[in-house]
Design a protein around this motif. Structure first.
Motif, PDB file in Angstrom:
ATOM      1  N   GLU A 138       0.827  -1.201   0.000  1.00  0.00           N
ATOM      2  CA  GLU A 138       0.000   0.000   0.000  1.00  0.00           C
ATOM      3  C   GLU A 138       0.865   1.256   0.000  1.00  0.00           C
ATOM      4  O   GLU A 138       1.993   1.248   0.501  1.00  0.00           O
ATOM      5  CB  GLU A 138      -0.922   0.039   1.230  1.00  0.00           C
ATOM      6  N   SER A 139       0.309   2.345  -0.517  1.00  0.00           N
ATOM      7  CA  SER A 139       0.958   3.637  -0.467  1.00  0.00           C
ATOM      8  C   SER A 139      -0.105   4.726  -0.539  1.00  0.00           C
ATOM      9  O   SER A 139      -1.254   4.464  -0.893  1.00  0.00           O
ATOM     10  CB  SER A 139       1.973   3.810  -1.599  1.00  0.00           C
ATOM     11  N   GLY A 140       0.279   5.951  -0.200  1.00  0.00           N
ATOM     12  CA  GLY A 140      -0.613   7.088  -0.340  1.00  0.00           C
ATOM     13  C   GLY A 140      -1.192   7.631   0.942  1.00  0.00           C
ATOM     14  O   GLY A 140      -1.869   8.662   0.926  1.00  0.00           O
ATOM     15  N   ARG A 164      -5.599   9.662  -2.027  1.00  0.00           N
ATOM     16  CA  ARG A 164      -5.744   8.488  -2.862  1.00  0.00           C
ATOM     17  C   ARG A 164      -4.758   7.424  -2.413  1.00  0.00           C
ATOM     18  O   ARG A 164      -3.544   7.654  -2.415  1.00  0.00           O
ATOM     19  CB  ARG A 164      -5.513   8.791  -4.342  1.00  0.00           C
ATOM     20  N   LEU A 165      -5.281   6.276  -2.024  1.00  0.00           N
ATOM     21  CA  LEU A 165      -4.459   5.143  -1.653  1.00  0.00           C
ATOM     22  C   LEU A 165      -4.272   4.226  -2.853  1.00  0.00           C
ATOM     23  O   LEU A 165      -5.174   4.063  -3.669  1.00  0.00           O
ATOM     24  CB  LEU A 165      -5.093   4.349  -0.510  1.00  0.00           C
ATOM     25  N   THR A 169     -14.249   6.104  -3.271  1.00  0.00           N
ATOM     26  CA  THR A 169     -14.420   5.380  -4.524  1.00  0.00           C
ATOM     27  C   THR A 169     -13.304   4.359  -4.666  1.00  0.00           C
ATOM     28  O   THR A 169     -12.128   4.714  -4.672  1.00  0.00           O
ATOM     29  CB  THR A 169     -14.405   6.325  -5.729  1.00  0.00           C
ATOM     30  N   ILE A 170     -13.681   3.091  -4.775  1.00  0.00           N
ATOM     31  CA  ILE A 170     -12.710   2.035  -5.013  1.00  0.00           C
ATOM     32  C   ILE A 170     -12.651   1.744  -6.509  1.00  0.00           C
ATOM     33  O   ILE A 170     -13.665   1.786  -7.201  1.00  0.00           O
ATOM     34  CB  ILE A 170     -13.063   0.757  -4.212  1.00  0.00           C
ATOM     35  N   LEU A 220      -8.048   3.524  -3.817  1.00  0.00           N
ATOM     36  CA  LEU A 220      -9.135   4.032  -3.000  1.00  0.00           C
ATOM     37  C   LEU A 220      -9.031   5.549  -2.978  1.00  0.00           C
ATOM     38  O   LEU A 220      -8.115   6.100  -2.364  1.00  0.00           O
ATOM     39  CB  LEU A 220      -9.093   3.475  -1.578  1.00  0.00           C
ATOM     40  N   HIS A 221      -9.961   6.210  -3.658  1.00  0.00           N
ATOM     41  CA  HIS A 221     -10.044   7.670  -3.637  1.00  0.00           C
ATOM     42  C   HIS A 221     -10.941   8.069  -2.481  1.00  0.00           C
ATOM     43  O   HIS A 221     -12.101   7.665  -2.423  1.00  0.00           O
ATOM     44  CB  HIS A 221     -10.611   8.193  -4.958  1.00  0.00           C
TER      45      HIS A 221
END
Length: 117
Positions: A6-8, A19-20, A68-69, A80-81
């Motif tokens: 994961e990042s963000g 945003r992820l 939002t995915i 993921l927003h």
């Protein structure tokens, strides 16, 4: 072995956005149901959103209309927003992968999201 990174994550003010991203090292990414979970201090891990290869999506009620995915199967990446962030969204967010052909769930190490003024 399946690898998820994961990042963000980061610190953002209430009402802000992040945003992820989740980069997946998976043989055939399109064969996995992908999801985002989160765990806040002192609370159990909960499912935030899930998306199938065909684009079917489910969200936990608390994030509907704000998060939002999405997924890019060509890039083997999950997103993921997150908009209109609230302090209650503060948690470690985890990427999850579940194969259509198995019962195993694979997890990333998580990324911290902190919403604070």
């Amino acid at each position: 072995q399946v690898q998820l990174v994961e990042s963000g994550g980061g610190l953002v003010q209430p009402g802000g956005s992040l945003r992820l991203s989740c980069a997946a090292s998976i043989n055939i990414f399109s064969l996995y149901i992908m999801g985002w979970y989160r765990q806040a201090p002192g609370k159990q891990r909960e499912l935030v959103a899930v998306i199938t290869s065909g684009g079917s999506i489910n969200y936990v009620d608390s994030v509907k209309g704000r998060f939002t995915i999405s997924r890019d199967n060509a890039k083997s990446t999950l997103y993921l927003h997150m908009n209109s962030l609230k302090p209650e969204d503060t948690a470690v967010y985890y990427c999850n992968a579940h194969s259509y052909f198995g019962s195993e769930h694979y997890w990333g190490l998580g990324t911290q999201v902190t919403v604070s003024s």
